[in-house]
Design an enzyme around this catalytic site. Sequence first.
Site, PDB file in Angstrom:
ATOM      1  N   ASP A 195       0.869  -1.166   0.000  1.00 35.58           N
ATOM      2  CA  ASP A 195       0.000   0.000   0.000  1.00 35.58           C
ATOM      3  C   ASP A 195       0.916   1.229   0.000  1.00 35.58           C
ATOM      4  O   ASP A 195       2.103   1.126   0.326  1.00 35.58           O
ATOM      5  CB  ASP A 195      -0.885  -0.034   1.246  1.00 35.58           C
ATOM      6  CG  ASP A 195      -1.691   1.226   1.417  1.00 35.58           C
ATOM      7  OD1 ASP A 195      -2.423   1.594   0.481  1.00 35.58           O
ATOM      8  OD2 ASP A 195      -1.574   1.857   2.490  1.00 35.58           O
ATOM      9  N   ASP A 231      -0.004   5.203   0.941  1.00 35.73           N
ATOM     10  CA  ASP A 231      -0.177   6.110   2.072  1.00 35.73           C
ATOM     11  C   ASP A 231      -0.322   5.342   3.382  1.00 35.73           C
ATOM     12  O   ASP A 231      -1.162   4.446   3.499  1.00 35.73           O
ATOM     13  CB  ASP A 231      -1.415   6.989   1.858  1.00 35.73           C
ATOM     14  CG  ASP A 231      -1.204   7.975   0.729  1.00 35.73           C
ATOM     15  OD1 ASP A 231      -0.142   8.609   0.701  1.00 35.73           O
ATOM     16  OD2 ASP A 231      -2.093   8.105  -0.130  1.00 35.73           O
TER      17      ASP A 231
END
Length: 215
Positions: free
Chosen positions: A11, A13
Amino acid sequence: MKIHAQALLFDNDGTLLSSIESVYRCWTRWAQEYGITAEDFQGVELHGRTAGEIIAELLPADRVDRALARIEQLEVEDASGGVVILPGTKELLGALPAHRWAVVTSATRPLGEARLREVGIDFPVMIAAEDVSRGKPDPEPYLLAASRLGVDPARCVVFEDTPAGLRAGRAAGMKTVALATTHDRSELDADVVIDDLSAVSVQVTAQGVEITAVG
């Protein structure tokens, strides 16, 4: 904990970098522009979801497209100086061959790319919001990343900071490593939970990579 894998899926952020101040700054301005009350906006979860999903909760369908373009504009413009790289990210990614990892983000491609460029990350493969029909917690984004890398999903490890992202990884049949950067450890259901990527080391092997994660 040691995990053998052929690919690592990250992922963006909250995992590789933090844009939380930028996110709240831009979305607060967006909400004001679109007449969203503070009370209505307060109850919306921003992290780990696509902008389209968030906006669909707040506005009628006929206003979503223009509103989506506006928040993307605000966030891309704010990426300069609005994001910081998280501990361990540079070291871990720098140790990985390009064909062994990918970024899987709920952001749009222009926004994801802008944030990664801001912190100096050159990524080999990115799965962004516009690449899938169903975002996290659906497994589609992670399954697509495995397919792009040509790797069996069962041989992938997902690195995530949100419950929705971890559910997506598990649903894809992948091992999961949770980062306690945006959520309390009690909310994170994963094979191992760590503070950040500085707790991870990697060794490249002929079969793939071996990661050691210290929770």
